[in-house]
Scaffold this motif. Structure first.
Motif, PDB file in Angstrom:
ATOM      1  N   HIS A  72       0.848  -1.181   0.000  1.00 53.49           N
ATOM      2  CA  HIS A  72       0.000   0.000   0.000  1.00 53.49           C
ATOM      3  C   HIS A  72       0.896   1.248   0.000  1.00 53.49           C
ATOM      4  O   HIS A  72       1.898   1.299   0.720  1.00 53.49           O
ATOM      5  CB  HIS A  72      -0.897  -0.011   1.244  1.00 53.49           C
ATOM      6  CG  HIS A  72      -2.031   0.941   1.170  1.00 53.49           C
ATOM      7  ND1 HIS A  72      -1.890   2.289   1.414  1.00 53.49           N
ATOM      8  CD2 HIS A  72      -3.346   0.759   0.864  1.00 53.49           C
ATOM      9  CE1 HIS A  72      -3.054   2.893   1.266  1.00 53.49           C
ATOM     10  NE2 HIS A  72      -3.954   1.988   0.931  1.00 53.49           N
ATOM     11  N   ASP A  74       0.512   4.271   1.183  1.00 49.59           N
ATOM     12  CA  ASP A  74       0.436   5.195   2.314  1.00 49.59           C
ATOM     13  C   ASP A  74       1.512   4.834   3.347  1.00 49.59           C
ATOM     14  O   ASP A  74       1.369   3.879   4.108  1.00 49.59           O
ATOM     15  CB  ASP A  74      -0.956   5.127   2.945  1.00 49.59           C
ATOM     16  CG  ASP A  74      -1.177   6.197   4.018  1.00 49.59           C
ATOM     17  OD1 ASP A  74      -0.192   6.667   4.604  1.00 49.59           O
ATOM     18  OD2 ASP A  74      -2.346   6.548   4.257  1.00 49.59           O
ATOM     19  N   GLN A  78       1.613   2.381   6.780  1.00 46.73           N
ATOM     20  CA  GLN A  78       2.599   1.306   6.930  1.00 46.73           C
ATOM     21  C   GLN A  78       3.336   1.429   8.260  1.00 46.73           C
ATOM     22  O   GLN A  78       3.536   0.433   8.966  1.00 46.73           O
ATOM     23  CB  GLN A  78       3.609   1.344   5.766  1.00 46.73           C
ATOM     24  CG  GLN A  78       3.027   1.075   4.387  1.00 46.73           C
ATOM     25  CD  GLN A  78       2.697  -0.391   4.152  1.00 46.73           C
ATOM     26  OE1 GLN A  78       2.822  -1.228   5.042  1.00 46.73           O
ATOM     27  NE2 GLN A  78       2.238  -0.708   2.951  1.00 46.73           N
ATOM     28  N   ASP A 105      -1.663  -3.813  -0.801  1.00 48.98           N
ATOM     29  CA  ASP A 105      -2.692  -3.018  -1.461  1.00 48.98           C
ATOM     30  C   ASP A 105      -3.598  -3.929  -2.281  1.00 48.98           C
ATOM     31  O   ASP A 105      -3.454  -4.054  -3.494  1.00 48.98           O
ATOM     32  CB  ASP A 105      -2.025  -1.959  -2.359  1.00 48.98           C
ATOM     33  CG  ASP A 105      -3.015  -0.926  -2.855  1.00 48.98           C
ATOM     34  OD1 ASP A 105      -4.124  -0.853  -2.300  1.00 48.98           O
ATOM     35  OD2 ASP A 105      -2.681  -0.180  -3.801  1.00 48.98           O
ATOM     36  N   THR A 106      -4.531  -4.590  -1.613  1.00 52.39           N
ATOM     37  CA  THR A 106      -5.442  -5.526  -2.271  1.00 52.39           C
ATOM     38  C   THR A 106      -6.772  -5.541  -1.537  1.00 52.39           C
ATOM     39  O   THR A 106      -6.804  -5.452  -0.296  1.00 52.39           O
ATOM     40  CB  THR A 106      -4.855  -6.949  -2.312  1.00 52.39           C
ATOM     41  OG1 THR A 106      -5.859  -7.868  -2.759  1.00 52.39           O
ATOM     42  CG2 THR A 106      -4.346  -7.385  -0.960  1.00 52.39           C
ATOM     43  N   SER A 122      -3.925  -7.323   4.421  1.00 55.01           N
ATOM     44  CA  SER A 122      -4.444  -6.661   3.226  1.00 55.01           C
ATOM     45  C   SER A 122      -5.169  -5.372   3.609  1.00 55.01           C
ATOM     46  O   SER A 122      -5.735  -5.254   4.702  1.00 55.01           O
ATOM     47  CB  SER A 122      -5.406  -7.586   2.479  1.00 55.01           C
ATOM     48  OG  SER A 122      -6.605  -7.759   3.204  1.00 55.01           O
ATOM     49  N   SER A 123      -5.153  -4.397   2.691  1.00 55.15           N
ATOM     50  CA  SER A 123      -5.887  -3.156   2.935  1.00 55.15           C
ATOM     51  C   SER A 123      -7.383  -3.441   2.996  1.00 55.15           C
ATOM     52  O   SER A 123      -8.128  -2.740   3.692  1.00 55.15           O
ATOM     53  CB  SER A 123      -5.572  -2.135   1.833  1.00 55.15           C
ATOM     54  OG  SER A 123      -5.885  -2.657   0.550  1.00 55.15           O
TER      55      SER A 123
END
Length: 296
Positions: A72, A74, A78, A105-106, A122-123
Motif C-alpha cells: 500500500h 500510504d 505502513q 494493497d489488495t 491486506s488493505s
C-alpha cells in the motif's frame, strides 16, 4: 528398483541438484534461488530448518508474495501497522526475530504470516476493522503462526515432496539454461525456473495450514493481545464481522480456502476466552487512534 531405492535415488538426485544451484547465487523475479536451494539442501540433510535457514526462507517467500501483490502506498499507514505489530512481537515468545509488518494493497480480506518474522495484512481486511485492538488481534494470530513455526513444520513434513522437489527441478533447468548459448533460450528458461520456485511458495499459502494450527493461533492470539494490554475479545469481533460477509464474495475466497469458517473459529474461541483470568483492569480497544491512522 523398489520403492525405498527410488526414494533414496530421488533424495540423492535432489541433493546434487540443490548443491549445484546453491553455488550459483542465481536471482530471478526478485527471488534468490541460491538461498532457497541452501535451505532445501539443509532440509534434505537434517530434516529440519534452523533459525538462520528460517530467515533465508522468509526473505525469499516474502519476495514471492510482493511479486504478486504490491505494498500500500500510504507510508504513514505502513508505519502505524508496523509499530503496532512490532510492539506485539516484543510480547511474543520470539521477540528477537527481525519482525516486519506491512499492508498489501489488495481488496482481499486476508493476512499472511511468513517464516522469519514477516506479517502482511491486506488493505481490504484493514478497512473492515474498527479498532487498534482488532488490528492487534489479526496481527497476533499471524505472529503466533511464526512463533509456533507452523509453516516451517509443514515444509519439514513435506520435505522433498514439495519445496525441495520444486527447487531441484529449478536447479536442473538452470544447469541447462546456463549451458545454452542462445540468449532467447536463456530468457525462457529463466522464466520457467522462476515459475517453478514461485509455485512452491504460492502453494504453501493457497493450500493453507491445518485446522488445528489455525485454531491454536487463535487461542494464542487472545492471550498475546491480553498480555500486550489490548482487549482479548477483539478477535471474536473480527470473526463476527467476517462471518457476516457473503461467503460467495471473491474478497473472502482465499481466506475461506485457507482457514476454518469464521463461525467454527468463533465457537472454538469462546472456550479460550472463558479460560482467561478475570481482567484486573479494562483492556484497550483504541478505536479513535485506529480510525485516525486509516484516514491519514
Amino acid at each position: 528398483m523398489n520403492a525405498i531405492s527410488i526414494r533414496l535415488y530421488r533424495n540423492v538426485l535432489a541433493g546434487s541438484l540443490l548443491a549445484a544451484l546453491s553455488a550459483c547465487n542465481m536471482t530471478a523475479n526478485g527471488v534468490n534461488f541460491g538461498k532457497l536451494a541452501t535451505v532445501g539442501q539443509h532440509l534434505s540433510q537434517s530434516g529440519g530448518i534452523d533459525e538462520k535457514q528460517e530467515m533465508q526462507l522468509g526473505d525469499e517467500f516474502s519476495a514471492m508474495l510482493l511479486g504478486a501483490s504490491r505494498l500500500h502506498p500510504d507510508q504513514a499507514l505502513q508505519q502505524y501497522v508496523n509499530k503496532v505489530g512490532t510492539y506485539l512481537a516484543t510480547q511474543s515468545a520470539r521477540p528477537d526475530l527481525p519482525w516486519t509488518f506491512a499492508v498489501l494493497d489488495t481488496p482481499d480480506l486476508n493476512a499472511f504470516a511468513i517464516p522469519g518474522g514477516y506479517v502482511f495484512i491486506s488493505s481490504g481486511l484493514l478497512a473492515t476493522l474498527n479498532s487498534e485492538a482488532e488490528l492487534a488481534a489479526v496481527l497476533s494470530h499471524e505472529i503466533s503462526h511464526i512463533t509456533e513455526r507452523h509453516h516451517l513444520r509443514e515444509i519439514e513434513r513435506q520435505n522433498s515432496v514439495g519445496l525441495l522437489t520444486a527447487i531441484a527441478s529449478a536447479a536442473e533447468e538452470y544447469r541447462q539454461e546456463h549451458n545454452s548459448e542462445r540468449p532467447s533460450a536463456r530468457a525462457y528458461q529463466n522464466r520457467q525456473i522462476a515459475e517453478n520456485v514461485l509455485s512452491a511458495g504460492h502453494q504453501l499459502y493457497t493450500k493453507g495450514l491445518g485446522r488445528d494450527d489455525e485454531l491454536a493461533a487463535d487461542a494464542m492470539a487472545v492471550r498475546l493481545c491480553a498480555k500486550a494490554g489490548y482487549d482479548p475479545y477483539a478477535l471474536a469481533a473480527v470473526l463476527q464481522q467476517l462471518d457476516r460477509v457473503n461467503s460467495d464474495s471473491s474478497a473472502l475466497s482465499l481466506l475461506l480456502a485457507t482457514h476454518p469458517a469464521p463461525a467454527d473459529r468463533l465457537s472454538q474461541l469462546e472456550q479460550q476466552l472463558n479460560q482467561l483470568p478475570v481482567l484486573a483492569q479494562p483492556k484497550l480497544a483504541l478505536s479513535e487512534r485506529f480510525i485516525a491512522a486509516l484516514q491519514h
